[in-house]
Scaffold this motif. Structure first.
Motif, PDB file in Angstrom:
ATOM      1  N   GLU A 176       0.841  -1.198   0.000  1.00  0.00           N
ATOM      2  CA  GLU A 176       0.000   0.000   0.000  1.00  0.00           C
ATOM      3  C   GLU A 176       0.880   1.253   0.000  1.00  0.00           C
ATOM      4  OE1 GLU A 176      -4.075   0.877   2.335  1.00  0.00           O
ATOM      5  OE2 GLU A 176      -2.271   0.965   3.558  1.00  0.00           O
ATOM      6  N   PRO A 177       1.687   1.425  -1.030  1.00  0.00           N
ATOM      7  CA  PRO A 177       2.551   2.613  -1.053  1.00  0.00           C
ATOM      8  C   PRO A 177       1.727   3.881  -1.142  1.00  0.00           C
ATOM      9  CG  PRO A 177       2.577   1.493  -3.180  1.00  0.00           C
ATOM     10  CD  PRO A 177       1.839   0.600  -2.240  1.00  0.00           C
ATOM     11  N   HIS A 178       2.186   4.920  -0.464  1.00  0.00           N
ATOM     12  CA  HIS A 178       1.484   6.208  -0.505  1.00  0.00           C
ATOM     13  C   HIS A 178       1.825   6.927  -1.802  1.00  0.00           C
ATOM     14  CE1 HIS A 178       0.106   7.109   3.885  1.00  0.00           C
ATOM     15  NE2 HIS A 178      -0.522   6.099   3.328  1.00  0.00           N
ATOM     16  N   LEU A 179       1.194   6.477  -2.874  1.00  0.00           N
ATOM     17  CA  LEU A 179       1.429   7.061  -4.184  1.00  0.00           C
ATOM     18  C   LEU A 179       0.143   7.652  -4.729  1.00  0.00           C
ATOM     19  CD1 LEU A 179       3.538   4.210  -5.835  1.00  0.00           C
ATOM     20  CD2 LEU A 179       4.385   6.374  -4.915  1.00  0.00           C
ATOM     21  N   PRO A 180       0.225   8.815  -5.354  1.00  0.00           N
ATOM     22  CA  PRO A 180      -0.976   9.395  -5.961  1.00  0.00           C
ATOM     23  C   PRO A 180      -1.373   8.621  -7.214  1.00  0.00           C
ATOM     24  CG  PRO A 180       0.938  10.713  -6.527  1.00  0.00           C
ATOM     25  CD  PRO A 180       1.408   9.670  -5.555  1.00  0.00           C
TER      26      PRO A 180
ATOM     27  N   CYS B  74       5.943  19.415  12.793  1.00  0.00           N
ATOM     28  CA  CYS B  74       5.173  18.790  11.716  1.00  0.00           C
ATOM     29  C   CYS B  74       4.772  19.852  10.692  1.00  0.00           C
ATOM     30  CB  CYS B  74       3.915  18.109  12.268  1.00  0.00           C
ATOM     31  SG  CYS B  74       4.259  16.722  13.376  1.00  0.00           S
ATOM     32  N   ILE B  75       4.757  19.440   9.430  1.00  0.00           N
ATOM     33  CA  ILE B  75       4.369  20.371   8.371  1.00  0.00           C
ATOM     34  C   ILE B  75       3.030  20.006   7.757  1.00  0.00           C
ATOM     35  CG2 ILE B  75       6.766  20.954   7.828  1.00  0.00           C
ATOM     36  CD1 ILE B  75       6.546  19.082   5.402  1.00  0.00           C
ATOM     37  N   GLU B  76       2.451  18.864   8.165  1.00  0.00           N
ATOM     38  CA  GLU B  76       1.124  18.510   7.664  1.00  0.00           C
ATOM     39  C   GLU B  76       0.328  17.779   8.730  1.00  0.00           C
ATOM     40  OE1 GLU B  76       1.963  16.278   4.123  1.00  0.00           O
ATOM     41  OE2 GLU B  76       2.160  14.389   5.212  1.00  0.00           O
ATOM     42  N   TYR B  77      -0.981  17.971   8.643  1.00  0.00           N
ATOM     43  CA  TYR B  77      -1.931  17.340   9.565  1.00  0.00           C
ATOM     44  C   TYR B  77      -2.871  16.494   8.723  1.00  0.00           C
ATOM     45  CZ  TYR B  77      -5.221  16.996  13.533  1.00  0.00           C
ATOM     46  OH  TYR B  77      -6.033  16.554  14.559  1.00  0.00           O
ATOM     47  N   ASP B  78      -2.750  15.186   8.861  1.00  0.00           N
ATOM     48  CA  ASP B  78      -3.509  14.240   8.048  1.00  0.00           C
ATOM     49  C   ASP B  78      -4.811  13.899   8.767  1.00  0.00           C
ATOM     50  OD1 ASP B  78      -4.458  12.182   6.485  1.00  0.00           O
ATOM     51  OD2 ASP B  78      -2.577  11.073   6.429  1.00  0.00           O
ATOM     52  N   MET B  79      -5.933  14.244   8.133  1.00  0.00           N
ATOM     53  CA  MET B  79      -7.240  13.946   8.714  1.00  0.00           C
ATOM     54  C   MET B  79      -7.609  12.463   8.605  1.00  0.00           C
ATOM     55  SD  MET B  79      -9.050  16.266  10.246  1.00  0.00           S
ATOM     56  CE  MET B  79      -9.327  18.026  10.454  1.00  0.00           C
ATOM     57  N   TYR B  80      -6.862  11.687   7.810  1.00  0.00           N
ATOM     58  CA  TYR B  80      -6.930  10.233   7.778  1.00  0.00           C
ATOM     59  C   TYR B  80      -8.308   9.678   7.418  1.00  0.00           C
ATOM     60  CZ  TYR B  80      -5.602   5.461   8.979  1.00  0.00           C
ATOM     61  OH  TYR B  80      -5.319   4.124   8.932  1.00  0.00           O
ATOM     62  N   GLY B  81      -8.626   9.766   6.161  1.00  0.00           N
ATOM     63  CA  GLY B  81      -9.787   9.033   5.680  1.00  0.00           C
ATOM     64  C   GLY B  81     -11.000   9.878   5.398  1.00  0.00           C
TER      65      GLY B  81
ATOM     66  N   PRO C 106      -7.228   4.064   4.709  1.00  0.00           N
ATOM     67  CA  PRO C 106      -8.047   4.798   3.737  1.00  0.00           C
ATOM     68  C   PRO C 106      -7.223   5.289   2.551  1.00  0.00           C
ATOM     69  CG  PRO C 106      -8.575   5.485   5.979  1.00  0.00           C
ATOM     70  CD  PRO C 106      -7.363   4.612   6.075  1.00  0.00           C
ATOM     71  N   ALA C 107      -7.729   5.047   1.354  1.00  0.00           N
ATOM     72  CA  ALA C 107      -6.998   5.441   0.142  1.00  0.00           C
ATOM     73  C   ALA C 107      -7.050   6.947  -0.069  1.00  0.00           C
ATOM     74  CB  ALA C 107      -7.571   4.720  -1.065  1.00  0.00           C
TER      75      ALA C 107
ATOM     76  N   TRP D 159     -12.538  22.003   7.405  1.00  0.00           N
ATOM     77  CA  TRP D 159     -11.247  22.586   7.774  1.00  0.00           C
ATOM     78  C   TRP D 159     -10.449  23.040   6.557  1.00  0.00           C
ATOM     79  CZ3 TRP D 159      -9.838  23.566  12.748  1.00  0.00           C
ATOM     80  CH2 TRP D 159     -10.614  22.975  13.742  1.00  0.00           C
ATOM     81  N   GLY D 160     -10.974  22.818   5.375  1.00  0.00           N
ATOM     82  CA  GLY D 160     -10.212  23.150   4.173  1.00  0.00           C
ATOM     83  C   GLY D 160      -9.241  22.035   3.869  1.00  0.00           C
ATOM     84  N   GLY D 161      -8.037  22.377   3.459  1.00  0.00           N
ATOM     85  CA  GLY D 161      -7.037  21.365   3.182  1.00  0.00           C
ATOM     86  C   GLY D 161      -7.081  20.861   1.752  1.00  0.00           C
ATOM     87  N   ILE D 162      -6.215  19.893   1.479  1.00  0.00           N
ATOM     88  CA  ILE D 162      -6.056  19.342   0.133  1.00  0.00           C
ATOM     89  C   ILE D 162      -6.415  17.862   0.153  1.00  0.00           C
ATOM     90  CG2 ILE D 162      -4.416  18.847  -1.729  1.00  0.00           C
ATOM     91  CD1 ILE D 162      -2.789  21.250  -0.755  1.00  0.00           C
ATOM     92  N   VAL D 163      -7.303  17.463  -0.751  1.00  0.00           N
ATOM     93  CA  VAL D 163      -7.678  16.058  -0.881  1.00  0.00           C
ATOM     94  C   VAL D 163      -6.550  15.314  -1.599  1.00  0.00           C
ATOM     95  CG1 VAL D 163      -9.292  14.422  -1.916  1.00  0.00           C
ATOM     96  CG2 VAL D 163     -10.145  16.553  -0.902  1.00  0.00           C
ATOM     97  N   GLN D 164      -6.125  14.197  -1.022  1.00  0.00           N
ATOM     98  CA  GLN D 164      -5.117  13.345  -1.639  1.00  0.00           C
ATOM     99  C   GLN D 164      -5.749  11.994  -1.959  1.00  0.00           C
ATOM    100  OE1 GLN D 164      -1.592  13.059   0.801  1.00  0.00           O
ATOM    101  NE2 GLN D 164      -1.075  15.217   0.550  1.00  0.00           N
ATOM    102  N   GLN D 165      -5.715  11.627  -3.232  1.00  0.00           N
ATOM    103  CA  GLN D 165      -6.227  10.332  -3.672  1.00  0.00           C
ATOM    104  C   GLN D 165      -5.056   9.435  -4.041  1.00  0.00           C
ATOM    105  OE1 GLN D 165      -9.312  12.225  -6.491  1.00  0.00           O
ATOM    106  NE2 GLN D 165     -10.342  10.363  -5.769  1.00  0.00           N
ATOM    107  N   ARG D 166      -4.987   8.283  -3.404  1.00  0.00           N
ATOM    108  CA  ARG D 166      -3.875   7.361  -3.585  1.00  0.00           C
ATOM    109  C   ARG D 166      -4.332   6.107  -4.326  1.00  0.00           C
ATOM    110  NH1 ARG D 166      -2.749   8.362   2.710  1.00  0.00           N
ATOM    111  NH2 ARG D 166      -1.625  10.339   2.581  1.00  0.00           N
ATOM    112  N   ILE D 167      -3.363   5.320  -4.746  1.00  0.00           N
ATOM    113  CA  ILE D 167      -3.677   4.148  -5.565  1.00  0.00           C
ATOM    114  C   ILE D 167      -4.320   3.030  -4.768  1.00  0.00           C
ATOM    115  CG2 ILE D 167      -1.833   4.677  -7.195  1.00  0.00           C
ATOM    116  CD1 ILE D 167      -0.211   2.398  -5.870  1.00  0.00           C
ATOM    117  N   GLY D 168      -4.233   3.072  -3.449  1.00  0.00           N
ATOM    118  CA  GLY D 168      -4.820   2.023  -2.628  1.00  0.00           C
ATOM    119  C   GLY D 168      -3.955   0.777  -2.574  1.00  0.00           C
TER     120      GLY D 168
END
Length: 305
Positions: free
Chosen positions: A85-89, A248-255, A108-109, A276-285
């Motif tokens: 499950e590599p964290h890859l977009p 820390c430079i990022e806060y991951d809302m995790y899922g 969560p992907a 909270w705003g932020g950026i949606v990250q979609q990964r390959i799963g």
């Protein structure tokens, strides 16, 4: 989940853990933490949550590393395959084209990440007006936030988890899971609980885990009463402030559900997190490499009784 402290936690949960480093040119350029539930007589997969960590822009090196990981996994008894499950977009890199889509993700992907390089004022300016409004409600009503690494709070946190599970129909792990998790991350100073009280009553709590320059909101729970006091909002504000001080430079809302479907299991928490705003990250799963020869042997044995 590729860290040493997570490996220590999974060992307390009964997993066999193999931690591997990948070297090229005399330097470590990647690694993987492989997990297998310690029942060697039972056929199962080997798991690599949030990994492996590899130089994914170097296709040749990645292909070599993956072959070696498969060799390690196959050397384990009764292993049916390797799930990574590599964290890859997205999209899926070509080097994984022979890896099938796993039936379930290990984590969560899709997630939502906030930039802690911004000040609290800048983050709130980017948040939805409803988020700022709910923070004012919590402040007005006197919701107090504290943080702790005291194991004595494990039962209080778990009681809130059960209450939340009953209200939202979410699965919750057994108490022993949280005792093992909290004791591990507290001992390594890799996480802490944030707790929201009003007049001495615990209204909500979250567990935040730190690794490298990322803080992750891993678990959260709240009481069914006094929900109008909006206790979850000041919890995250406080957690982000502490994470920023820790470097820390990022806060991951995790899922989240990136598509905001009304009938999705994450529908409610997605609405909350996106305020909270932020950026949606979609990964390959998660991706599976199945050892079909072994799978066939297991099926033949079971069908033959």
């Amino acid at each position: 989940m590729q860290s040493r402290f997570w490996a220590a936690f999974k060992r307390t949960e009964g997993y066999e853990v193999n931690r591997l480093a990948y070297a090229a040119g005399g330097e470590i350029v990647g690694g993987a933490s492989l997990l297998r539930f310690d029942l060697p007589s039972e056929p199962s997969f080997v798991f690599c949550p949030e990994g492996p960590v590899l130089p994914w822009d170097d296709t040749g090196a990645v292909r070599t590393a993956l072959r070696q990981l498969l060799d390690v996994a196959k050397a384990m008894p009764n292993t049916l395959g390797l799930r990574i499950e590599p964290h890859l977009p997205t999209p899926l890199p070509s080097v994984l084209r022979n890896w099938g889509d796993a039936p379930t993700d290990l984590t969560p992907a899709d997630t939502l990440v906030l930039d802690l390089g911004l000040s609290e004022e800048e983050l709130l300016a980017k948040a939805h007006p409803k988020c700022r409004y709910n923070l004012r409600i919590a402040d007005r009503d006197g919701v107090a936030v504290s943080r702790s690494q005291d194991m004595a709070l494990a039962h209080d946190f778990y009681d809130l988890m059960l209450e939340t599970s009953n209200r939202t129909d979410f699965f919750v792990e057994p108490l022993g899971f949280f005792i093992n998790l909290l004791s591990t991350v507290f001992a390594k100073d890799a996480g802490e609980l944030f707790l929201a009280h009003h007049e001495g009553k615990l209204l909500a709590a979250i567990l935040v885990v730190y690794f490298g320059r990322r803080a992750t909101y891993l678990y959260g729970a709240s009481s069914s009463s006094d929900r109008k006091k909006m206790p979850a909002y000041p919890l995250h504000r406080a957690a982000m402030a502490v994470a920023r001080k820790r470097g820390c430079i990022e806060y991951d809302m995790y899922g989240i559900d990136a598509y905001e479907r009304r009938d999705h299991l994450y529908a409610g928490i997605t609405r909350f997190k996106k305020q909270w705003g932020g950026i949606v990250q979609q990964r390959i799963g998660a991706r599976d490499y199945v050892f079909y020869d072994r799978l066939a042997d297991v099926m033949v044995k079971r069908l033959s009784g």
